[in-house]
Design an enzyme around this catalytic site. Structure first.
Site, mmCIF file in Angstrom:
data_model
loop_
_atom_site.group_PDB
_atom_site.id
_atom_site.type_symbol
_atom_site.label_atom_id
_atom_site.label_comp_id
_atom_site.label_asym_id
_atom_site.label_seq_id
_atom_site.Cartn_x
_atom_site.Cartn_y
_atom_site.Cartn_z
ATOM 1 N N HIS A 115 -10.286 -4.267 11.038
ATOM 2 C CA HIS A 115 -10.918 -4.210 9.720
ATOM 3 C C HIS A 115 -12.263 -3.492 9.742
ATOM 4 C CE1 HIS A 115 -7.934 -7.283 8.893
ATOM 5 N NE2 HIS A 115 -8.146 -7.116 7.621
ATOM 6 N N GLU A 148 0.808 -1.229 0.000
ATOM 7 C CA GLU A 148 0.000 0.000 0.000
ATOM 8 C C GLU A 148 0.838 1.275 0.000
ATOM 9 O OE1 GLU A 148 -0.947 -2.607 1.931
ATOM 10 O OE2 GLU A 148 -2.943 -3.049 1.141
#
Lengths: 354, 457
Positions: B260, B191
């Site tokens: 998450h 990322e």
């Protein structure tokens, strides 16, 4: 290692490796330089040196604020690399960036005025020493976060390839940045997609106050791309002929579509990490030795005289021209007004939406 | 005892699926692990395995049945000696197991799980008589990207699993086939690296759409988003900017716990140089994603996993682009204002329904864009109602509701008849346990209660 060795062989067989070069006694490949190239390199390196000395003085006078990282000692690296570039190529670096901007052909007045935070600085006074750009000259900054420019420079290479251009990007970073994770994230993508990225580690031996050996488990930084199949080599970054030879080879390697390449420039900064660095981590003698034996500008100066390509008088004229340019830049940067207060709110969005 | 085979959930947010095919017939012997059926969702096709030995006694849901709710009994497995003449309603349920399911089976909790009622025309300035197509948020996003990629060849998509896998949440479905691997780029799991690479490509004049599989992973890339994307235009005195979209699901999913499940709306909305968009309806997702791609600035485009599969009417127009920075009045009313965005709108609209039953007319505002924030629309509503409740799934401290409260103090203090009241996610990391997760999220009841409180009822 097999992959890295294969890459090294490919590199040796590439057209890029067949540049005319002489070999120094220690085996280093040196580029042939014409008289004009040698004089021009001398001129540009001296401009960077004198510019940085002046910036140091102006910092001491309180005209330049914040962080200010000088490039003195490393001049041969950017000047030699720049000699291999053509229009459309992109350059990006970290915060020790004044030399890169001058090498890219940016105006000394605009750079100095940015250092003093004035309205005619390259970033209208909003960027300062560490954050300057020139879209016109293909200089993409000037980045203040260590190693952040490495993915960005990889993106510049991605754009060149996406557009089908044979341009390359030069991404400079220091021996401190090589231990950041994003460097390896970038290496992986650059090789995976064979992007035309020349990565240049300017190994000036110290990451702020920490020597390379105290920070890096392996100190041959040219091998840091090997795990990703990126060929690399160490280059005498104090000898502009070695830099130019390596630059031409690396840039041609990229233009031929072979993907990224890594150059470790062995260089040295004479000044502290920034203006506020007392440099207690090394001896005065160490600095003096490099200065006396390896100074990049003195090397060229001596060769010009010995080869009779230039006389002392010729070089004095260059020195005088450089001093004039630097003094004029300093004068300009001292008297240029600060940005108008209304500039506080401009350039945040392209459409000034708020 | 006969064993019921239940419709399995194949992803954290799956609510229903199609029973595509039975691979075994009634009377067939099955062993544990045998594939007995194929289930289709809008994201993928998955196989259902038998969990026990026996005979497939009765198929309760024939193949080709669409929209079978998760946990519906679809068949019964009989053990040796049992016959089919049993009372199926009394059969002990046992969940079947999905083979190769990428995520654990689960159902979406909370009010948000039920699909919302289709709204009226999504935008007042859509020409009268415009035909509407019903499509999911997922399809609207895909169409927006495809349309912009056809229009401008500098637009490309990059991210994890966006190409060959067709998108981790199937948002980029079909883009690789239409635009090729040069413009639909599968990245490694990296990322920080690919966000920075995308910004670099944008500095060079391309228009990247960077997909984060979820915004939870964008924290790895935060430095490049904030320091490189948001600030470069300013630091270069306006010379060099980045026209880039960072998009992906944001906010709580379902049963995936603290790392998450979180809402980053407030984080990004804090940063000058970024625009932040968080739509709710498919039409808004489409029109605003097209606008975000064209925008010359970096845009954080916050989607929501639970909304992906929900359907809304979308105007059938060749080029449906909405302005960034404009809120939408989703439901007019005079008694109390409820302002929300993204999936928070689900609570807001349901609460308005509940309040209507008690003769309270709530005006519901969908912010759609968080930065720049449409303060004017909120203030105008408060001038009418004098009361306001903010709704978001994110944490209360320094949240979007807190920002709205501050703006109302500055811009509408004299119009307020009650304190601005926030309904937000609870001030805790998201727990895993189903009951605790439900408690951590806002509820419709909390919104109704807050609305009544500001009405002093």
């Amino acid at each position: 290692m097999a992959v890295a060795q294969n890459q090294a062989q490919d590199l040796a067989q590439s057209a890029a490796a067949r540049q005319p070069a002489v070999v120094r006694a220690d085996g280093a490949a040196l580029a042939n330089m014409t008289k004009e190239q040698e004089l021009s390199a001398y001129h540009l390196m001296l401009l960077i040196r004198r510019f940085e000395e002046k910036a140091g003085q102006m910092y001491g006078m309180g005209l330049i604020g914040g962080f200010c990282h000088l490039y003195i000692g490393q001049e041969a690296v950017v000047v030699g690399m720049q000699m291999a570039l053509k229009p459309g190529d992109a350059v990006i670096t970290g915060y020790r960036d004044h030399g890169h901007m001058l090498a890219c052909g940016m105006d000394a007045r605009g750079v100095m005025a940015e250092l003093t935070g004035r309205r005619n600085g390259y970033s209208k006074g909003k960027g300062g020493s560490m954050h300057m750009f020139s879209a016109e000259k293909g200089f993409f900054g000037g980045h203040g976060i260590v190693a952040a420019q490495v993915p960005l420079g990889t993106g510049l290479a991605f754009a060149a390839k996406y557009r089908g251009q044979d341009n390359v990007s030069l991404t400079y970073f220091g021996d401190g940045a090589v231990n950041q994770g994003q460097v390896y994230e970038s290496f992986n993508m650059a090789k995976l997609w064979n992007l035309p990225a020349v990565y240049i580690v300017e190994n000036n031996q110290y990451a702020m106050g920490t020597s390379l050996a105290r920070a890096s488990a392996t100190t041959n930084l040219s091998k840091r791309g090997a795990a990703h199949g990126i060929p690399g080599e160490q280059v005498d970054g104090m000898d502009i002929r070695a830099v130019k030879a390596a630059a031409e080879k690396a840039v041609a390697w990229c233009r031929e579509g072979n993907g990224p390449i890594l150059l470790e420039m062995l260089t040295y900064r004479y000044r502290g990490h920034s203006m506020s660095d007392p440099a207690k981590y090394r001896t005065r003698e160490e600095v003096e030795k490099v200065r006396n034996e390896h100074d990049p500008i003195e090397q060229v100066r001596r060769r010009l005289i010995e080869s009779k390509r230039a006389s002392e008088d010729d070089l004095k004229k260059i020195d005088a021209r450089v001093r004039d340019v630097v003094n004029e830049a300093a004068e300009f940067a001292t008297h240029d007004p600060e940005p108008d207060p209304s500039e506080l709110y401009t350039d945040i969005y392209a459409d000034e939406a708020r | 005892m006969p064993i019921q085979v239940l419709m399995p959930a194949l992803s954290p947010t799956m609510e229903k699926g199609n029973l595509a095919k039975w691979l075994k017939s009634e009377g067939d012997t099955v062993k544990a692990g045998d594939v007995i059926a194929e289930i289709e969702t809008d994201k993928a096709t998955m196989e259902v395995e038998a969990v026990d030995e026996g005979t497939l006694g009765k198929i309760l849901v024939p193949e080709g049945t669409a929209d079978v709710a998760v946990n519906t009994p679809i068949a019964v497995i009989l053990n040796d000696g049992e016959d089919g003449s049993v009372d199926y309603a009394s059969v002990k349920p046992e969940a079947s197991k999905a083979a190769a399911a990428p995520q654990q089976a689960r159902t979406a909790p909370s009010a948000a799980a039920e699909p919302p009622k289709p709204l009226a025309a999504p935008e007042p300035d859509v020409p009268e008589g415009t035909e509407m197509a019903t499509m999911t948020v997922r399809e609207a996003l895909r169409d927006a990207m495809a349309e912009e990629m056809r229009r401008d060849e500098t637009v490309f998509v990059m991210g994890e699993e966006v190409a060959e896998y067709q998108g981790a949440y199937k948002v980029t479905q079909g883009l690789l086939q239409e635009f090729g691997a040069q413009r639909v780029v599968d990245t490694p799991i990296t990322e920080h690296g690919f966000a920075g690479l995308g910004v670099g490509a944008a500095l060079a004049g391309l228009k990247p759409i960077v997909e984060f599989m979820t915004f939870n992973f964008a924290m790895q890339a935060m430095d490049q988003i904030i320091n490189s994307a948001a600030k470069t235009r300013y630091m270069s005195g306006g010379q060099i900017g980045s026209s880039i979209v960072f998009r992906g699901p944001n906010g709580a999913a379902a049963r995936v716990a603290a790392q998450h499940s979180q809402d980053f709306s407030a984080w990004y909305s804090h940063i000058p140089g970024l625009k932040v968009v968080a739509p709710y309806t498919a039409a808004d997702f489409k029109g605003l994603l097209k606008a975000a791609i064209r925008d010359p600035n970096p845009v954080i485009f916050l989607e929501n996993e639970i909304l992906y599969g929900q359907s809304f009417p979308v105007p059938k127009l060749d080029d449906y682009v909405l302005p960034i920075g404009k809120a939408r009045i989703a439901r007019p009313g005079n008694d109390v204002t409820i302002v929300s965005f993204s999936i928070g709108m689900t609570y807001a609209l349901k609460a308005a329904d509940e309040l209507a039953k008690e003769n309270v007319a709530a005006e519901v505002i969908d912010l759609r864009t968080l930065r720049p924030m449409d303060t004017e629309t909120i203030v105008e509503s408060v001038k009418k109602t004098g009361r306001i409740v903010t709704v978001e799934e994110g944490w209360p401290q320094s949240g979007i509701g807190a920002e709205i409260a501050a703006r109302l103090m500055e811009n509408a203090f004299d119009w307020l008849d009650a304190p601005v009241t926030r309904v937000a996610g609870k001030d805790v990391p998201m727990p895993y346990a189903a009951n605790l997760e439900k408690l951590a999220l806002p509820t419709v009841a909390e919104v109704v209660e807050a609305a009544k409180a500001v009405l002093y009822r």
